[in-house]
Design a protein around this motif. Structure first.
Motif, PDB file in Angstrom:
ATOM      1  N   LEU A   9      44.694   5.363  59.110  1.00  0.00           N
ATOM      2  CA  LEU A   9      44.864   6.779  59.391  1.00  0.00           C
ATOM      3  C   LEU A   9      44.399   7.592  58.186  1.00  0.00           C
ATOM      4  N   ASP A  10      44.044   8.861  58.402  1.00  0.00           N
ATOM      5  CA  ASP A  10      43.717   9.717  57.266  1.00  0.00           C
ATOM      6  C   ASP A  10      45.002  10.300  56.683  1.00  0.00           C
ATOM      7  N   LYS A  11      44.862  11.169  55.690  1.00  0.00           N
ATOM      8  CA  LYS A  11      46.044  11.697  54.999  1.00  0.00           C
ATOM      9  C   LYS A  11      46.933  12.531  55.914  1.00  0.00           C
ATOM     10  N   GLN A  12      46.348  13.037  57.000  1.00  0.00           N
ATOM     11  CA  GLN A  12      47.136  13.813  57.971  1.00  0.00           C
ATOM     12  C   GLN A  12      47.707  12.920  59.074  1.00  0.00           C
ATOM     13  N   SER A  13      47.611  11.597  58.853  1.00  0.00           N
ATOM     14  CA  SER A  13      48.108  10.597  59.819  1.00  0.00           C
ATOM     15  C   SER A  13      47.378  10.681  61.149  1.00  0.00           C
ATOM     16  N   THR A  14      46.120  11.107  61.091  1.00  0.00           N
ATOM     17  CA  THR A  14      45.285  11.187  62.284  1.00  0.00           C
ATOM     18  C   THR A  14      44.450   9.926  62.409  1.00  0.00           C
ATOM     19  N   MET A  15      44.409   9.389  63.613  1.00  0.00           N
ATOM     20  CA  MET A  15      43.657   8.161  63.844  1.00  0.00           C
ATOM     21  C   MET A  15      42.186   8.480  64.068  1.00  0.00           C
ATOM     22  N   PRO A  16      41.287   7.789  63.363  1.00  0.00           N
ATOM     23  CA  PRO A  16      39.861   8.049  63.578  1.00  0.00           C
ATOM     24  C   PRO A  16      39.423   7.634  64.972  1.00  0.00           C
ATOM     25  N   GLU A  17      38.372   8.265  65.462  1.00  0.00           N
ATOM     26  CA  GLU A  17      37.883   7.947  66.800  1.00  0.00           C
ATOM     27  C   GLU A  17      37.308   6.536  66.872  1.00  0.00           C
ATOM     28  N   LYS A  18      36.568   6.142  65.804  1.00  0.00           N
ATOM     29  CA  LYS A  18      35.917   4.835  65.790  1.00  0.00           C
ATOM     30  C   LYS A  18      36.706   3.874  64.907  1.00  0.00           C
ATOM     31  N   LEU A  19      37.183   2.793  65.502  1.00  0.00           N
ATOM     32  CA  LEU A  19      38.040   1.859  64.779  1.00  0.00           C
ATOM     33  C   LEU A  19      37.311   0.588  64.370  1.00  0.00           C
ATOM     34  N   GLY A  20      36.359   0.167  65.151  1.00  0.00           N
ATOM     35  CA  GLY A  20      35.665  -1.084  64.872  1.00  0.00           C
ATOM     36  C   GLY A  20      34.464  -1.200  65.780  1.00  0.00           C
ATOM     37  N   GLY A  21      33.936  -2.408  65.896  1.00  0.00           N
ATOM     38  CA  GLY A  21      32.763  -2.560  66.731  1.00  0.00           C
ATOM     39  C   GLY A  21      32.510  -3.979  67.177  1.00  0.00           C
TER      40      GLY A  21
ATOM     41  N   PHE B  77      28.684  -0.266  71.172  1.00  0.00           N
ATOM     42  CA  PHE B  77      28.933  -0.924  69.892  1.00  0.00           C
ATOM     43  C   PHE B  77      30.318  -0.600  69.350  1.00  0.00           C
ATOM     44  N   TRP B  78      30.684   0.687  69.365  1.00  0.00           N
ATOM     45  CA  TRP B  78      31.943   1.098  68.760  1.00  0.00           C
ATOM     46  C   TRP B  78      33.146   0.752  69.633  1.00  0.00           C
ATOM     47  N   VAL B  79      34.236   0.409  68.958  1.00  0.00           N
ATOM     48  CA  VAL B  79      35.528   0.303  69.632  1.00  0.00           C
ATOM     49  C   VAL B  79      36.288   1.579  69.285  1.00  0.00           C
ATOM     50  N   ASN B  80      36.624   2.368  70.284  1.00  0.00           N
ATOM     51  CA  ASN B  80      37.267   3.657  70.051  1.00  0.00           C
ATOM     52  C   ASN B  80      38.773   3.558  70.210  1.00  0.00           C
ATOM     53  N   ASN B  81      39.467   4.534  69.635  1.00  0.00           N
ATOM     54  CA  ASN B  81      40.933   4.458  69.622  1.00  0.00           C
ATOM     55  C   ASN B  81      41.530   4.480  71.028  1.00  0.00           C
ATOM     56  N   TRP B  82      40.841   5.160  71.961  1.00  0.00           N
ATOM     57  CA  TRP B  82      41.388   5.190  73.321  1.00  0.00           C
ATOM     58  C   TRP B  82      41.208   3.856  74.054  1.00  0.00           C
ATOM     59  N   ASP B  83      40.379   2.968  73.498  1.00  0.00           N
ATOM     60  CA  ASP B  83      40.210   1.644  74.099  1.00  0.00           C
ATOM     61  C   ASP B  83      41.317   0.676  73.689  1.00  0.00           C
ATOM     62  N   VAL B  84      42.104   1.068  72.677  1.00  0.00           N
ATOM     63  CA  VAL B  84      43.095   0.149  72.116  1.00  0.00           C
ATOM     64  C   VAL B  84      44.489   0.604  72.511  1.00  0.00           C
ATOM     65  N   LYS B  85      45.163  -0.200  73.339  1.00  0.00           N
ATOM     66  CA  LYS B  85      46.547   0.125  73.706  1.00  0.00           C
ATOM     67  C   LYS B  85      47.500  -0.418  72.650  1.00  0.00           C
ATOM     68  N   SER B  86      47.468  -1.712  72.450  1.00  0.00           N
ATOM     69  CA  SER B  86      48.267  -2.331  71.393  1.00  0.00           C
ATOM     70  C   SER B  86      47.364  -3.115  70.462  1.00  0.00           C
ATOM     71  N   ALA B  87      46.568  -4.017  71.058  1.00  0.00           N
ATOM     72  CA  ALA B  87      45.617  -4.804  70.272  1.00  0.00           C
ATOM     73  C   ALA B  87      44.311  -4.898  71.048  1.00  0.00           C
ATOM     74  N   LYS B  88      43.217  -4.976  70.333  1.00  0.00           N
ATOM     75  CA  LYS B  88      41.910  -5.028  70.956  1.00  0.00           C
ATOM     76  C   LYS B  88      41.039  -6.023  70.201  1.00  0.00           C
ATOM     77  N   GLN B  89      40.475  -6.987  70.956  1.00  0.00           N
ATOM     78  CA  GLN B  89      39.566  -7.928  70.321  1.00  0.00           C
ATOM     79  C   GLN B  89      38.262  -7.214  69.979  1.00  0.00           C
ATOM     80  N   ALA B  90      37.773  -7.427  68.757  1.00  0.00           N
ATOM     81  CA  ALA B  90      36.529  -6.801  68.304  1.00  0.00           C
ATOM     82  C   ALA B  90      35.920  -7.695  67.239  1.00  0.00           C
ATOM     83  N   THR B  91      34.641  -7.945  67.367  1.00  0.00           N
ATOM     84  CA  THR B  91      33.987  -8.806  66.370  1.00  0.00           C
ATOM     85  C   THR B  91      34.037  -8.176  64.993  1.00  0.00           C
TER      86      THR B  91
END
Length: 467
Positions: free
Chosen positions: A123-135, A163-177
């Motif tokens: 998270l950033d300093k404002q505790s905001t989750m970035p849109e792109k988490l992985g890929g 390519f990107w794994v976005n935060n809305w794709d992740v409920k609890s855990a998300k497999q990503a290379t």
């Protein structure tokens, strides 16, 4: 912190990040992980000055001074050699551990079959989750559409979205290379099995490489949304690394070369280097070619002194005699060097003695000089300065005039530019700078005796360095 055999070894590599490092360590201690853990600090600083201060935070912190700054991956490898835990947790110094993040990473890894790398969400300093988490796995095609100017023009292109794994794709855990390694955990046995980080990566792209290799041996990497960590960003020391752009390019090229071969790596790198500056310079470069070659055969300048060089170059083929000195200067006892005669003779021979070939040679040198102005200006100052300087040089009537005239003074501009560039490099510690400076001075004096005036400048810099 438990003194028993640790379950997890938390490894932090620091470089010029003392303040955020201490806050990171304190946040770990405050979060009170339930499992036994150890903290290992790998110090990549030039001079180790933090060990005493670390002991004030906790006497059980393990401090290791790296013999050299080999980058992030080499630092983690060094820490792993000293790690006693069953698991390794990689943590950047500009992270703040909140709540029970380390516990959650540890518990999820234990429960997950074939667990490879498990990454916390930053998270950033404002505790905001970035849109792109992985890929997904990073391939040349995906890099071109996700990282190049194409993505800026078409940010919603389908290849980048896949390519990107976005935060809305992740409920609890998300497999990503490809998962971020700023706050991630994996079994030490898995880390050892793949041989740790490839230390040819100094910084950047080592995460894509490590993630790929973990999945290649049958494990699965995950983004774990329930484990969150605050990333302060831009305070981890990487901003102090010299020539960071070159470091990124080198790592990027090595990654694609290693996984996809030399040709895809070269093509990918060429496209990824395209930016607004490269596009603008390409226009300047094309305009320069037009200005220097337009109607050259009919508008070529020619003066009497050039005739002496042409005759000297011609005589090489007529007599078979290669002169060791060039034509006389305005002081008849003093000769110019022979290098321009040799260059002109080669141009005449290639063109079947077309007299305009000398002008094509100097115009070509002029075009190369425009490129050098951009490259040297960009490295010594900035890309914007390099762009402005190349535009001014390319459109200067005087430089155009001399570049279109086949004369021995034409190579002076690029050689002088290189002289000052290597002088700059030498001042900044480049070990081969001095011999290259001496070589360039010799070449300049060979083309034009008046360039001897540059020698005192080098002497003054040398004396300044000695004093």
């Amino acid at each position: 912190m438990s003194k028993t055999q640790p379950d997890i070894s938390i490894i932090i590599v620091q470089y010029h990040a003392k303040e955020v490092l201490f806050n990171c360590i304190k946040s770990i201690i405050i979060s009170s992980p339930k499992m036994a853990y150890e903290i290992i600090i790998i110090d990549n600083d030039e001079i180790g000055i933090i060990e005493k201060d670390l002991k004030k935070i906790s006497s059980t912190i393990r401090y290791i001074k790296s013999p050299k700054n080999g980058g992030f991956g080499a630092g983690i490898n060094l820490g792993a050699k000293h790690a006693r835990g069953k698991y390794i947790c990689m943590l950047n110094p500009d992270m703040l551990v909140v709540n029970n993040t380390i516990d959650r990473l540890y518990e999820f890894t234990n429960k997950q079959k074939n667990a490879g790398i498990i990454s916390a969400v930053m998270l950033d300093k404002q505790s905001t989750m970035p849109e792109k988490l992985g890929g997904t796995i990073l391939t040349p095609i995906k890099a071109i559409f996700a990282f190049s100017f194409i993505n800026k023009l078409f940010p919603k292109n389908i290849i980048a979205k896949k390519f990107w794994v976005n935060n809305w794709d992740v409920k609890s855990a998300k497999q990503a290379t490809s998962v971020p390694l700023g706050a991630a955990i994996l079994k030490k046995s898995v880390f050892d099995e793949i041989g740790g980080f490839d230390e040819n990566f100094f910084l950047y792209y080592e995460d894509f490489d490590l993630c790929n290799r973990v999945e290649e041996i049958g494990y699965k990497n995950y983004l774990y949304k329930n484990a969150r960590i605050i990333h302060l960003g831009g305070k981890g020391g990487t901003e102090d690394v010299k020539n960071i752009s070159d470091v990124i390019r080198k790592s990027r090229f090595y990654y694609f070369k290693k996984h996809f071969g030399i040709i895809p790596a070269i093509l990918t790198e060429m496209i990824l280097r395209i930016s607004k500056y490269t596009v603008l310079f390409a226009l300047i470069f094309a305009f320069s070619i037009f200005l220097l070659f337009y109607h050259l055969s009919s508008l070529m300048m020619f003066i009497g002194d050039q005739g002496f060089f042409y005759l000297s170059a011609r005589d090489i083929f007529l007599t078979g005699h290669i002169p060791l000195v060039g034509i006389t200067s305005s002081h008849t006892w003093l000769h110019q060097g022979p290098l321009w005669t040799y260059m002109l003779a080669m141009a005449l021979w290639i063109s079947h003695f077309n007299p305009v070939s000398g002008a094509f040679l100097t115009a070509g040198i002029g075009v190369i000089t425009v490129w050098l102005v951009y490259k040297v200006g960009s490295e010594m100052f900035s890309q914007r300065i390099g762009l402005i300087a190349s535009l001014l040089y390319a459109t200067s009537p005087l430089t155009i005039f001399f570049a279109r005239m086949p004369y021995h003074t034409s190579p002076i501009a690029p050689l002088t530019l290189l002289l000052f560039y290597f002088l700059y490099k030498w001042i900044n510690g480049y070990r081969y700078g001095f011999p290259l400076i001496m070589l360039l001075l010799a070449l300049l004096y060979n083309f034009e005796t008046a360039t001897f005036m540059l020698f005192p400048i080098v002497v003054l810099v040398l004396l300044y360095g000695i004093v």
